[in-house]
Design a protein around this motif. Structure first.
Motif, mmCIF file in Angstrom:
data_model
loop_
_atom_site.group_PDB
_atom_site.id
_atom_site.type_symbol
_atom_site.label_atom_id
_atom_site.label_comp_id
_atom_site.label_asym_id
_atom_site.label_seq_id
_atom_site.Cartn_x
_atom_site.Cartn_y
_atom_site.Cartn_z
ATOM 1 N N ASP A 157 0.836 -1.192 0.000
ATOM 2 C CA ASP A 157 0.000 0.000 0.000
ATOM 3 C C ASP A 157 0.876 1.249 0.000
ATOM 4 N N PHE A 158 0.806 2.021 -1.078
ATOM 5 C CA PHE A 158 1.412 3.347 -1.104
ATOM 6 C C PHE A 158 0.690 4.153 -2.167
ATOM 7 N N ALA A 159 1.184 5.347 -2.477
ATOM 8 C CA ALA A 159 0.410 6.292 -3.285
ATOM 9 C C ALA A 159 0.020 5.747 -4.649
ATOM 10 N N ALA A 160 0.855 4.892 -5.253
ATOM 11 C CA ALA A 160 0.577 4.396 -6.594
ATOM 12 C C ALA A 160 -0.364 3.197 -6.616
ATOM 13 N N THR A 161 -0.793 2.740 -5.449
ATOM 14 C CA THR A 161 -1.630 1.551 -5.343
ATOM 15 C C THR A 161 -3.107 1.938 -5.345
ATOM 16 N N PRO A 162 -3.970 1.165 -6.025
ATOM 17 C CA PRO A 162 -5.404 1.460 -5.979
ATOM 18 C C PRO A 162 -5.913 1.452 -4.536
ATOM 19 N N ARG A 211 9.525 6.353 -7.143
ATOM 20 C CA ARG A 211 8.289 5.714 -7.618
ATOM 21 C C ARG A 211 8.122 4.309 -7.062
ATOM 22 N N SER A 212 9.186 3.763 -6.448
ATOM 23 C CA SER A 212 9.083 2.426 -5.870
ATOM 24 C C SER A 212 8.459 2.510 -4.486
ATOM 25 N N ILE A 217 7.986 5.206 0.595
ATOM 26 C CA ILE A 217 7.713 5.105 2.029
ATOM 27 C C ILE A 217 8.852 5.711 2.838
ATOM 28 N N THR A 218 10.114 5.488 2.417
ATOM 29 C CA THR A 218 11.257 6.081 3.130
ATOM 30 C C THR A 218 11.136 7.592 3.168
ATOM 31 N N ALA A 234 20.429 6.072 -5.281
ATOM 32 C CA ALA A 234 19.111 5.477 -5.556
ATOM 33 C C ALA A 234 19.334 4.059 -6.049
ATOM 34 N N VAL A 235 19.033 3.095 -5.197
ATOM 35 C CA VAL A 235 19.337 1.690 -5.484
ATOM 36 C C VAL A 235 18.088 0.860 -5.206
ATOM 37 N N ASP A 236 17.666 0.066 -6.186
ATOM 38 C CA ASP A 236 16.486 -0.774 -6.005
ATOM 39 C C ASP A 236 16.832 -2.239 -5.741
ATOM 40 N N ASP A 237 18.096 -2.586 -5.812
ATOM 41 C CA ASP A 237 18.542 -3.952 -5.516
ATOM 42 C C ASP A 237 18.927 -4.023 -4.042
#
Length: 314
Positions: A157-162, A211-212, A217-218, A234-237
Motif C-alpha cells: 500500500d502506497f500512493a501508486a496503489t489502488p 516511484r518504488s 515510504i522512506t 538510488a538503489v532498487d537492488d
C-alpha cells in the motif's frame, strides 16, 4: 453523433483502454502502459464512442478529459469485468482446477521473502498447475492485472496503489512488514539500542527510486519525522543497498522481508523510537475471480506464508 441506442455492443478490449485512461489521466501515459501509440489509444476510444453513440472524451487544453457519459460507462465497466471473471471462475471450478497456469505479479522483496513458501505449497497442492512469477509494482502491476497478464497481484500500500475502495479488485491483507533502520557497524549511533529518525536528518541516505514502494515510504517516513532525507544513492537492488550501507556510503530503511540479505553483513540495526516504520502488504485478484480454484489456492498459500513470516518476526 447518433443518440445512445437501446441495443449497442461494447468491445471489451476498448473498454479496457478507457479504464486505463481513467487511471493514467492522459493519452500518452495510457499508451505507454498498454504498449500502444497515443494515436492507437485515441482510435480505440473513438471506436468505442461510435459503438455506444456517446462522446467519451473532450479537449482539455493540450490533452483530453473524460466526459460524463464516459464516467457512466466506467461505472458499469467494473460490474461487466467482474461478471466475466465470475464466468471464468465457474468454468475453472467445473474442471476442478487441477490443471492450467497462474501468473503472480509481485514486488522484489515480496518475491524474496514471501513467495518461496507459496511456491512450495502450490507445488504440493497443484503439481500440474504451472506457476509463473513476474516482478512488478503499481501502477504497472495493476495494469497487467486488468489486462489478464497476471492473475494475482501482491503489492504494498502506497500512493501508486489502488485504494481499498476500488471495486475492480478483491483484496487480502497479508502482513505488516517492518522497515529496519540499518547503519554501518562503525556509525556514531551503531551502539544505541533505540534511535530517533530525526537524529539522522543530516546523514546521507540510500533508498530506492521515488516511484518504488520503499523509496516512496522512506521519503514519507522521514518527512513525518520532520526532515527531507539527503538521498545520494538510488538503489532498487536490496543486496546492493546493504553492501553500500556496510561500506559506509549512507544509512537506509530495509524491509524485514529481506533480512537474510543483510543479517550477515557488518551492519547495526537499532530500533527506531516510537512506532516502527512499516508497510502493509496485500494480495489482489480481479473481482469476480474469487471462485477460481487455482486462484483460491494461491490466496490460501499467500495467507499461510504471511502468517508464518509474522510469527517468525514477532
Amino acid at each position: 453523433m447518433e443518440p445512445v441506442s437501446e441495443t449497442f455492443t461494447v468491445d471489451l478490449r476498448r473498454l479496457t483502454v478507457l479504464r486505463e485512461l481513467q487511471r493514467r489521466g492522459s493519452l500518452a501515459r495510457t499508451a505507454e502502459a498498454l504498449h500502444l501509440t497515443p494515436s492507437a489509444v485515441s482510435q480505440q476510444i473513438a471506436a468505442l464512442s461510435r459503438e455506444i453513440g456517446a462522446p467519451l472524451t473532450e479537449r482539455d487544453g493540450r490533452g483530453v478529459r473524460l466526459t460524463g457519459q464516459a464516467r457512466v460507462l466506467l461505472a458499469h465497466a467494473d460490474e461487466i469485468a467482474a461478471q466475466l471473471e465470475r464466468a471464468r471462475a465457474d468454468l475453472a471450478a467445473y474442471g476442478s482446477g487441477g490443471r492450467g497456469s497462474v501468473t503472480i505479479g509481485c514486488f522484489s522483496s515480496g518475491i524474496l521473502g514471501l513467495l518461496p513458501g507459496v511456491l512450495r505449497g502450490l507445488a504440493e497442492r497443484l503439481p500440474h498447475v504451472r506457476v509463473d512469477v513476474v516482478e512488478a509494482e503499481p501502477p504497472n502491476l495493476f495494469t497487467a492485472l486488468d489486462a489478464g497478464q497476471v492473475d494475482v497481484a501482491v503489492a504494498v500500500d502506497f500512493a501508486a496503489t489502488p485504494p481499498h475502495t476500488d471495486r475492480r479488485y478483491s483484496r487480502d491483507d497479508l502482513l505488516t512488514d517492518v522497515l529496519d533502520l540499518v547503519v554501518p557497524a562503525g556509525h556514531r549511533l551503531a551502539e544505541r539500542e533505540v534511535v530517533a529518525l530525526r537524529e539522522l536528518a543530516t546523514e546521507t541516505w540510500i533508498t530506492g527510486d521515488a516511484r518504488s514502494c520503499v523509496g516512496a515510504i522512506t521519503r514519507a517516513v522521514c518527512a513525518t519525522s520532520g526532515f527531507t532525507p539527503d538521498i545520494r544513492h538510488a538503489v532498487d537492488d536490496w543486496a546492493a543497498l546493504a553492501a553500500l550501507v556496510e561500506a559506509g556510503a549512507g544509512v537506509a530503511l530495509m524491509p524485514r522481508l529481506v533480512r537474510p540479505l543483510y543479517a550477515h553483513r557488518r551492519l547495526a540495526v537499532p530500533a527506531t523510537e516510537g512506532e516502527q516504520p512499516s508497510r502493509n502488504i496485500f494480495a489482489a485478484v480481479r473481482t469476480g475471480s474469487e471462485g477460481d480454484p487455482v486462484l483460491a489456492a494461491v490466496r490460501e498459500e499467500l495467507r499461510a506464508s504471511a502468517a508464518e513470516l509474522t510469527t517468525l518476526s514477532a
